[in-house]
Write an enzyme that holds these catalytic residues in place. Structure first.
Site, PDB file in Angstrom:
ATOM      1  CB  CYS B  37      -0.928  -0.006   1.214  1.00 14.27           C
ATOM      2  SG  CYS B  37      -0.028  -0.212   2.751  1.00 14.27           S
ATOM      3  CG  ASP B  39       0.500   2.460   4.769  1.00 17.29           C
ATOM      4  OD1 ASP B  39       0.079   3.260   3.911  1.00 17.29           O
ATOM      5  OD2 ASP B  39      -0.257   1.857   5.561  1.00 17.29           O
ATOM      6  CB  CYS B  62      -4.483   3.148   6.346  1.00 19.34           C
ATOM      7  SG  CYS B  62      -3.848   1.626   7.059  1.00 19.34           S
ATOM      8  CB  CYS B 105      -1.528  -2.224   9.443  1.00 18.95           C
ATOM      9  SG  CYS B 105      -2.380  -1.591   7.990  1.00 18.95           S
TER      10      CYS B 105
END
Lengths: 206, 134
Positions: B37, B39, B62, B105
């Site tokens: 993603c 990140d 996020c 995450c």
């Protein structure tokens, strides 16, 4: 080359036999390229890919199997889904490159999270810079950044696409795969920066 | 998608945001990224006698990535380096009730802790080497 499980003639698509009109259950597992009778290569003629897609979609459509056996109807649904996935993946230039990396993975080790040296540090620094610009609502500076990132993204995409198109071997070596994977990974981070530039506030999505 | 109260709490009020001077010998820095993603997460620890006395983070990503790293800084504080190394991403998933699509995450946060500790240990080795050679 794959052959029809019914009439044993060579198959164009691994989903369906054009000679005897039979669905091929083995097509549920074959790779997306062979769904269209293509070798696993990056350079794909999108026009003929789209044509094949529509032709196959018409042949496999579950509506035509309404009066067939339950097993055949199920198979037509499964093969139609497979066809759609294959089309969605191969018609997109980034997704196609990512899919190829997966095809090669069985033969050559990949570098799934690899990035060029210092790239992550640079991304972090750029994110920090963006944060300041977003807080200051400096629209002009944000627009400049956006243009920079877009240029960089285009260069990156052009570069790996060129490398993939010029590839001669069917299965490239580890060094080549590593180079492509690094660029595909870097692409996501650049897309993220671009998204952030165009967001009107510094709020991130949950 | 519904987010757990704990994620929202950490997102709205992240704990320990900020940074330490990277050059500080007591500090270990972990910088990690998720290619899925895009990140990026930076987690830093401050160590005294093999014990983590303070931690800071900064995450561009996020809400779940922010919450995971915020929670990670809370958890490592007061732990020895070995205890902190034992933290598993599954514990973060459980605590924050992360949905399957956000599991990466928590993996990122675990990787960040490990990277920070590794960086700290490497710095200790090099600084003791340079003291020895001096």
């Amino acid at each position: 080359m794959p052959f029809c499980s019914h009439c044993q003639k060579p198959l164009q698509s691994t989903l369906w036999c054009g000679a005897c009109q039979q669905l091929q259950s083995s097509g549920l597992q074959t790779d997306y390229f062979s769904v269209f009778g293509l070798p696993p290569r990056y350079d794909v003629d999108l026009k003929s890919l789209e044509r094949s897609y529509h032709e196959l979609a018409a042949e496999l459509h579950p509506d035509f199997f309404a009066t067939a056996t339950v097993a055949e109807r199920r198979l037509s649904e499964g093969l139609s889904a497979r066809l759609n996935q294959a089309w969605q993946t191969l018609q997109n230039s980034t997704a196609r490159a990512q899919y190829l990396m997966g095809v090669w993975k069985s033969k050559t080790p990949t570098h799934e999270r690899d990035l060029p040296t210092g790239f992550l540090q640079e991304m972090f620094a750029l994110q920090e810079e963006l944060e300041e610009l977003l807080e200051a609502k400096d629209q002009q500076a944000l627009a400049t950044k956006h243009a920079d990132f877009l240029q960089r993204l285009n260069d990156l995409q052009h570069n790996y696409q060129q490398q993939l198109i010029e590839l001669k071997e069917n299965t490239p070596d580890t060094t080549f795969c590593k180079q492509i994977q690094q660029q595909l990974n870097a692409e996501r981070y650049l897309l993220r920066l671009l998204e952030r530039c165009s967001s009107t506030s510094s709020e991130t999505d949950l | 998608m519904a987010y757990s109260e704990k994620v929202i709490d950490h997102y709205n009020e992240p704990r320990n945001v900020g940074s330490f001077a990277k050059s500080d010998d007591q500090v270990g820095t972990g910088l990690v990224g998720a290619p899925e993603c895009g990140d990026v997460m930076k987690l830093q620890i401050k160590v005294e006698n093999e014990k983590i006395v303070d931690a800071k983070f900064k995450t561009f990503g996020c809400g779940s990535a922010i919450a995971s790293s915020s929670l990670a800084t809370e958890w490592v504080k007061g732990k020895t380096l070995d205890e902190a190394l034992a933290i598993q991403n599954t514990e973060i998933v459980e605590e924050l009730s992360l949905p399957p699509v956000k599991i990466h995450c928590s993996v990122l946060a675990e990787d960040a802790i490990k990277a920070a500790i590794q960086d700290y240990r490497k710095r200790q080795e090099t600084s003791s080497e340079s003291t020895a050679s001096a």
